[in-house]
Write a protein that holds these residues in place. Structure first.
Motif, PDB file in Angstrom:
ATOM      1  N   GLU A  69       0.827  -1.208   0.000  1.00  0.00           N
ATOM      2  CA  GLU A  69       0.000   0.000   0.000  1.00  0.00           C
ATOM      3  C   GLU A  69       0.862   1.259   0.000  1.00  0.00           C
ATOM      4  N   HIS A  72       1.836   2.289  -3.463  1.00  0.00           N
ATOM      5  CA  HIS A  72       0.738   2.918  -4.205  1.00  0.00           C
ATOM      6  C   HIS A  72       0.526   4.354  -3.742  1.00  0.00           C
ATOM      7  N   ILE A  73       0.663   4.585  -2.433  1.00  0.00           N
ATOM      8  CA  ILE A  73       0.570   5.955  -1.919  1.00  0.00           C
ATOM      9  C   ILE A  73       1.683   6.817  -2.516  1.00  0.00           C
ATOM     10  N   ILE A  75       3.247   6.389  -5.363  1.00  0.00           N
ATOM     11  CA  ILE A  75       2.998   6.621  -6.795  1.00  0.00           C
ATOM     12  C   ILE A  75       1.966   7.726  -6.984  1.00  0.00           C
ATOM     13  N   VAL A  76       0.890   7.690  -6.196  1.00  0.00           N
ATOM     14  CA  VAL A  76      -0.136   8.742  -6.298  1.00  0.00           C
ATOM     15  C   VAL A  76       0.462  10.092  -5.922  1.00  0.00           C
ATOM     16  N   ASN A  77       1.258  10.121  -4.861  1.00  0.00           N
ATOM     17  CA  ASN A  77       1.860  11.385  -4.421  1.00  0.00           C
ATOM     18  C   ASN A  77       2.818  11.963  -5.461  1.00  0.00           C
ATOM     19  N   ALA A  79       2.710  11.479  -8.623  1.00  0.00           N
ATOM     20  CA  ALA A  79       1.912  11.942  -9.764  1.00  0.00           C
ATOM     21  C   ALA A  79       1.339  13.328  -9.492  1.00  0.00           C
ATOM     22  N   ILE A  80       0.803  13.526  -8.292  1.00  0.00           N
ATOM     23  CA  ILE A  80       0.250  14.838  -7.922  1.00  0.00           C
ATOM     24  C   ILE A  80       1.357  15.881  -7.880  1.00  0.00           C
ATOM     25  N   SER A  83       3.124  16.575 -11.498  1.00  0.00           N
ATOM     26  CA  SER A  83       2.279  17.291 -12.457  1.00  0.00           C
ATOM     27  C   SER A  83       2.113  18.757 -12.068  1.00  0.00           C
ATOM     28  N   ASP A 160      -4.529  15.439   3.823  1.00  0.00           N
ATOM     29  CA  ASP A 160      -4.969  15.663   2.442  1.00  0.00           C
ATOM     30  C   ASP A 160      -4.235  16.815   1.775  1.00  0.00           C
TER      31      ASP A 160
END
Length: 297
Positions: A69, A72-73, A75-77, A79-80, A83, A160
């Motif tokens: 997990e 995955h966290i 990778i999302v971070n 990406a945010i 970008s 968040d």
């Protein structure tokens, strides 16, 4: 010894001297950069834990990695973060470059001010912004001391919103460097082209949209490559600013790789994450280098 022999020896010395001088640094680079890259790739296929083991386990480390997990966290971070970081730095850098390109007064004073943050390390930037964004001693406390009692800014403590504090700090540090690249590109545009467009009745907006910005394509490409590289390896900024927290809210691939390799003693999984980061950088760099070489040919 004849003059022709001395001239021949001098020519040979001139040919070999640069090679002899560069040979040690080349050897060190081959061993400690590319050699360790190959060693990391090898470790990603072994069952290494706290110390390197040479038992081949195939793709099991990669399978375990993508089942975690925390990965995955991360990778999302990334990406945010990447970008927003790339887009904001590019837009802000281009805007500052266009502003300075108007031959305004004080350009020689403003340019080093914009560039100064890039002279700082990411550790210094992260520490400074950590103090500034801390609700107990930073912006929130200052605003309340000035009488704005209802002011709150707790992004750095919010699961968040914490990732956006890293974006703010990274943009602050790098946008001036991007501005310098775009400013160099603007100053390299032939004024005759711009004058011809103005004579034909082109407005300032049309001038930038149809001529200037398309001619800045190399600067845009260079900025994208450099910013992408900085985003992927943003370990020190994250550690100094948030430490990967609160919780795992700002976990990045770089911090994940470090923690699994040196803290959790999962060297094989950490090496697998490092290889994926390397592949991501290669996916950005290889097309760029191909385009540059193709353009030269």
């Amino acid at each position: 010894m004849t003059s022709s022999t001395r001239a021949d020896m001098r020519t040979r010395l001139q040919d070999w001297l640069p090679k002899v001088v560069l040979a040690p640094s080349l050897a060190v680079t081959l061993v400690f950069v590319y050699g360790f890259i190959l060693f990391t790739i090898f470790l990603s296929f072994t069952g290494s834990k706290m110390l390197p083991l040479y038992t081949f386990v195939g793709l099991s480390n990669y399978t375990r990695l993508w089942a975690l997990e925390n990965w995955h966290i991360a990778i999302v971070n990334i990406a945010i973060f990447a970008s927003l970081y790339i887009v904001i730095c590019t837009v802000l850098g281009l805007g500052l470059a266009i502003f300075l390109d108007q031959k305004i007064r004080g350009e020689g004073f403003l340019r080093p001010i914009y560039l100064y943050p890039m002279a700082l390390s990411f550790i210094v930037t992260g520490t400074a912004w950590k103090w500034f964004l801390d609700p107990g001693i930073g912006l929130e406390r200052i605003m309340r001391l000035w009488g704005w009692e209802s002011f709150t800014f707790t992004w750095i403590k919010d699961n968040d919103m914490a990732i956006y504090t890293i974006v703010i700090a990274a943009v602050w540090q790098t946008s001036g460097f991007v501005m310098a690249m775009f400013l160099a590109g603007l100053r390299g545009i032939d004024n005759e082209i711009l004058k011809a467009a103005q004579i034909d009745g082109a407005s300032s907006l049309q001038l930038y949209r149809r001529i200037v910005i398309p001619l800045l394509r190399p600067a845009f490409l260079s900025a994208f490559v450099i910013l992408s590289h900085l985003a992927i390896k943003s370990y020190d900024l994250v550690i100094a600013l948030t430490g990967g927290g609160p919780g795992r809210a700002t976990e990045m691939p770089a911090t994940f790789m470090y923690s699994y390799t040196f803290t959790r003693n999962q060297m094989g999984v950490g090496a697998a994450s490092a290889v994926i980061m390397l592949m991501t950088i290669a996916a950005i760099m290889v097309p760029y280098l191909y385009a540059e070489l193709k353009e030269k040919h």
